[in-house]
Design a protein around this motif. Sequence first.
Motif, PDB file in Angstrom:
ATOM      1  N   THR A 257      15.878 -26.502  25.538  1.00 38.35           N
ATOM      2  CA  THR A 257      14.650 -27.073  26.108  1.00 38.35           C
ATOM      3  C   THR A 257      13.472 -26.119  25.953  1.00 38.35           C
ATOM      4  OG1 THR A 257      15.954 -28.291  27.741  1.00 38.35           O
ATOM      5  CG2 THR A 257      13.605 -28.038  28.197  1.00 38.35           C
ATOM      6  N   SER A 258      13.713 -24.828  26.159  1.00 42.29           N
ATOM      7  CA  SER A 258      12.624 -23.834  26.076  1.00 42.29           C
ATOM      8  C   SER A 258      12.156 -23.615  24.648  1.00 42.29           C
ATOM      9  CB  SER A 258      13.084 -22.505  26.668  1.00 42.29           C
ATOM     10  OG  SER A 258      14.044 -21.870  25.827  1.00 42.29           O
ATOM     11  N   GLY A 259      13.009 -23.964  23.670  1.00 41.19           N
ATOM     12  CA  GLY A 259      12.673 -23.726  22.266  1.00 41.19           C
ATOM     13  C   GLY A 259      13.289 -22.471  21.696  1.00 41.19           C
ATOM     14  N   HIS A 260      13.883 -21.637  22.554  1.00 40.32           N
ATOM     15  CA  HIS A 260      14.450 -20.384  22.064  1.00 40.32           C
ATOM     16  C   HIS A 260      15.641 -20.628  21.133  1.00 40.32           C
ATOM     17  CE1 HIS A 260      12.166 -18.790  25.518  1.00 40.32           C
ATOM     18  NE2 HIS A 260      12.072 -17.710  24.779  1.00 40.32           N
ATOM     19  N   TRP A 261      16.439 -21.659  21.398  1.00 38.07           N
ATOM     20  CA  TRP A 261      17.618 -21.888  20.564  1.00 38.07           C
ATOM     21  C   TRP A 261      17.211 -22.187  19.119  1.00 38.07           C
ATOM     22  CZ3 TRP A 261      22.424 -20.567  21.107  1.00 38.07           C
ATOM     23  CH2 TRP A 261      23.386 -21.074  20.238  1.00 38.07           C
ATOM     24  N   ASP A 262      16.165 -22.942  18.924  1.00 35.61           N
ATOM     25  CA  ASP A 262      15.723 -23.272  17.572  1.00 35.61           C
ATOM     26  C   ASP A 262      15.005 -22.111  16.900  1.00 35.61           C
ATOM     27  OD1 ASP A 262      16.742 -25.826  17.644  1.00 35.61           O
ATOM     28  OD2 ASP A 262      14.892 -26.728  18.376  1.00 35.61           O
ATOM     29  N   HIS A 263      14.294 -21.302  17.687  1.00 35.64           N
ATOM     30  CA  HIS A 263      13.427 -20.270  17.103  1.00 35.64           C
ATOM     31  C   HIS A 263      13.969 -18.847  17.229  1.00 35.64           C
ATOM     32  CE1 HIS A 263      10.666 -23.679  17.734  1.00 35.64           C
ATOM     33  NE2 HIS A 263      10.000 -23.196  16.712  1.00 35.64           N
ATOM     34  N   ASN A 267      19.033 -14.005  17.371  1.00 32.37           N
ATOM     35  CA  ASN A 267      18.903 -12.767  18.156  1.00 32.37           C
ATOM     36  C   ASN A 267      19.536 -12.888  19.542  1.00 32.37           C
ATOM     37  OD1 ASN A 267      16.279 -12.855  16.285  1.00 32.37           O
ATOM     38  ND2 ASN A 267      16.827 -10.740  16.657  1.00 32.37           N
ATOM     39  N   MET A 268      20.247 -13.989  19.785  1.00 30.42           N
ATOM     40  CA  MET A 268      20.813 -14.225  21.115  1.00 30.42           C
ATOM     41  C   MET A 268      22.333 -14.058  21.110  1.00 30.42           C
ATOM     42  SD  MET A 268      18.492 -17.595  22.051  1.00 30.42           S
ATOM     43  CE  MET A 268      19.271 -17.934  23.623  1.00 30.42           C
ATOM     44  N   TYR A 269      22.854 -13.536  22.218  1.00 24.81           N
ATOM     45  CA  TYR A 269      24.294 -13.455  22.428  1.00 24.81           C
ATOM     46  C   TYR A 269      24.747 -14.706  23.186  1.00 24.81           C
ATOM     47  CZ  TYR A 269      23.811  -8.485  21.259  1.00 24.81           C
ATOM     48  OH  TYR A 269      23.537  -7.300  20.629  1.00 24.81           O
ATOM     49  N   ALA A 270      25.870 -15.284  22.772  1.00 25.96           N
ATOM     50  CA  ALA A 270      26.371 -16.510  23.407  1.00 25.96           C
ATOM     51  C   ALA A 270      27.808 -16.306  23.875  1.00 25.96           C
ATOM     52  CB  ALA A 270      26.293 -17.676  22.429  1.00 25.96           C
ATOM     53  N   THR A 271      28.225 -17.132  24.823  1.00 30.95           N
ATOM     54  CA  THR A 271      29.579 -17.087  25.348  1.00 30.95           C
ATOM     55  C   THR A 271      29.981 -18.480  25.811  1.00 30.95           C
ATOM     56  OG1 THR A 271      31.050 -15.938  26.890  1.00 30.95           O
ATOM     57  CG2 THR A 271      28.864 -16.529  27.719  1.00 30.95           C
ATOM     58  N   PRO A 374       1.741 -18.835  14.527  1.00 30.11           N
ATOM     59  CA  PRO A 374       2.653 -18.560  13.411  1.00 30.11           C
ATOM     60  C   PRO A 374       3.104 -19.857  12.747  1.00 30.11           C
ATOM     61  CG  PRO A 374       3.873 -18.492  15.458  1.00 30.11           C
ATOM     62  CD  PRO A 374       2.431 -18.774  15.826  1.00 30.11           C
ATOM     63  N   GLU A 375       3.825 -19.725  11.656  1.00 31.41           N
ATOM     64  CA  GLU A 375       4.276 -20.905  10.918  1.00 31.41           C
ATOM     65  C   GLU A 375       5.313 -21.712  11.712  1.00 31.41           C
ATOM     66  OE1 GLU A 375       5.617 -19.953   7.029  1.00 31.41           O
ATOM     67  OE2 GLU A 375       3.688 -19.144   6.357  1.00 31.41           O
ATOM     68  N   ASN A 376       6.229 -21.034  12.393  1.00 27.34           N
ATOM     69  CA  ASN A 376       7.324 -21.739  13.077  1.00 27.34           C
ATOM     70  C   ASN A 376       6.983 -22.031  14.531  1.00 27.34           C
ATOM     71  OD1 ASN A 376       7.409 -19.083  13.930  1.00 27.34           O
ATOM     72  ND2 ASN A 376       9.633 -19.077  14.221  1.00 27.34           N
ATOM     73  N   SER A 377       5.819 -22.582  14.772  1.00 25.95           N
ATOM     74  CA  SER A 377       5.335 -22.760  16.138  1.00 25.95           C
ATOM     75  C   SER A 377       5.689 -24.128  16.701  1.00 25.95           C
ATOM     76  CB  SER A 377       3.817 -22.582  16.176  1.00 25.95           C
ATOM     77  OG  SER A 377       3.193 -23.550  15.350  1.00 25.95           O
ATOM     78  N   MET A 378       5.572 -24.227  18.028  1.00 21.35           N
ATOM     79  CA  MET A 378       5.725 -25.497  18.736  1.00 21.35           C
ATOM     80  C   MET A 378       4.353 -25.951  19.212  1.00 21.35           C
ATOM     81  SD  MET A 378       8.830 -24.337  21.254  1.00 21.35           S
ATOM     82  CE  MET A 378       8.784 -25.872  22.172  1.00 21.35           C
ATOM     83  N   TYR A 412       5.461 -20.194  20.922  1.00 22.91           N
ATOM     84  CA  TYR A 412       4.953 -21.147  21.911  1.00 22.91           C
ATOM     85  C   TYR A 412       3.489 -20.924  22.271  1.00 22.91           C
ATOM     86  CZ  TYR A 412       6.480 -17.097  24.595  1.00 22.91           C
ATOM     87  OH  TYR A 412       6.695 -15.801  25.029  1.00 22.91           O
ATOM     88  N   GLY A 413       2.853 -19.885  21.724  1.00 23.03           N
ATOM     89  CA  GLY A 413       1.455 -19.685  22.060  1.00 23.03           C
ATOM     90  C   GLY A 413       0.877 -18.410  21.475  1.00 23.03           C
ATOM     91  N   PRO A 414      -0.467 -18.305  21.411  1.00 20.00           N
ATOM     92  CA  PRO A 414      -1.132 -17.092  20.937  1.00 20.00           C
ATOM     93  C   PRO A 414      -0.992 -15.977  21.962  1.00 20.00           C
ATOM     94  CG  PRO A 414      -2.752 -18.594  21.825  1.00 20.00           C
ATOM     95  CD  PRO A 414      -1.438 -19.324  21.866  1.00 20.00           C
TER      96      PRO A 414
END
Length: 587
Positions: A257-263, A267-271, A374-378, A412-414
Amino acid sequence: MKIIYKDGTVAECPKEEELHVLRHTAAHVMAQAIKRLYPQADFAFGPATDNGFYYDVDLGDTKLTDEDLAAIEKEMKKICKENLPIKPFILNREEAVKLMEERGEKYKIEHMADLADETEFSFFQQGEYVDMCIGPHLTYTKALKAFKITQQSGAYWKNDKNNKMLTRINGIAFRSQDELDEHLKLMEEAARRDHRKIGKEMQLFMFCDEAPGFPFFLPNGMILKNTLIDYWREIHTAAGYVEVSTPLIMNRHLWETSGHWDHYKDNMYATKIDDEDYCIKPMNCPGGVLVYRSQPHSYRELPLRVGELGLVHRHELRGALHGLFRVRCFTQDDAHIFVRPDQITDEIMNVVHLINSVYEKFGFKYFVELSTRPENSMGSDEDWEAATNGLKQALERLNLPYIINEGDGAFYGPKIDFHLQDSIGRTWQCGTIQLDFQMPLNFQLEYVDEDGQKKRPIMLHRVCFGSIERFIGILTEHYAGKFPTWLAPIQVKVLPVSEKTLDYAKQVTEVLRKAGVRVVLDESNEKIGYKIREAQQVDRVPYMLVLGAKEAEAGNISIRDRSGNTTQSSLDEFVAKVCEEIKERRS
């Protein structure tokens, strides 16, 4: 300085591009030297950087020594003396691939395959060496006058850990030998101030093989860290912030929902928990959003300033880890501020004033960058334009000069970035202010406005220190371990000259401890000269109290500071002075 472009045009080099062209040419000269000494070498990328140049090279099973690096540098100087002309040429794709195949350059061929839309490629040649490159370059190798190879390290091809580890050879280049010598002096001073070396000597922190990239803070380091945090809490309370703490691990759906998973998922650790995907937070903001969303809000509550000293984890490649400067977990001194549209400019100005007060406390000068979409923005063009204009208006009302950094905003923003200048002139990006329309939209955040209608708040993300761990590393090098008294892990060290004055030294120590001073008594059997050297050069203690027979008999103290200056004082006068210095947090 003449330079040549890929189309063969020769022109005077713009002053602001001289170092880049010099360093780019130096990378090619270094590659030619390597190829002469190691014919099996296969080259990947070799760019100029802000501080120098490097080339990533596959040397097969060959491992380079310091002597090998010196030999490469010697061969570079020989190539420069040969004064080889540097000439460009252009080939179509088929011809370019054939040339690289003939020369055994498999990494260049793979790179060309990645550039699927390109129909032709430019090359530069000097003597027997040919490199695929867009240029520009110097016109002759003799124009490269001042350079030095500095180090080697490992680097994955395309920065992908699944690819082969290559050898990265780094160097520096300047317009003149005087500029190079000046830079080498700076490097020597930087090495003397290296926070990893000082941190070990002062027993601030450690790393171990069982947890690469995850710092361990030792007792002295915890004092330093907690003192910074106490200061942070004090100034934020005074500025109207509240503090929260959010979970370290949260469900993957939150990060989608936050957009971090796509962007940011690489760089994230998962479990897995209860057969569902969870992520260890790389950022605090989604947790702060859930706190806001947990209850209704009125326009009267805004701006709502919510701080969090949150531990975040980010996957960094092992080769990129560097002391406290690049770690895999760190404490981010976040705050998320929820504002109405009419409050954006004033609130950004408030944040800038707060960050400025922090940097002034430590004696940092700084400059400001405004980073755009940036190019990969929401988000929509309208939201990005409004957010960017909000940051610009605040900076202009503050009369704060800034540099535009195109395309380097958050997804997500400047953002506004603060770049600190330390005591030897190096710059560090620390504080940031980010304006975010997207996360309030993604999480459907609301407040009830004056007209009774539900409206969406705007979210400001901001940090002062950035990473507390990294900031400690910067401070350690800025002060060369000689922290201001209020920050120093040991503020006073009591040094009895002999056993005969130990009882008096214990009395002095107890008085200081009761006054709230961080004091250590050196009860070792070492000679006083050794005790002073340890306290001054290793522990870097602001004040040393040297207590001999005269001091014990008179009931006073001999005070030695870190510069070696010695004065006499009564104990009461010294306690009052040092306590005032600590209370005022003098730098």
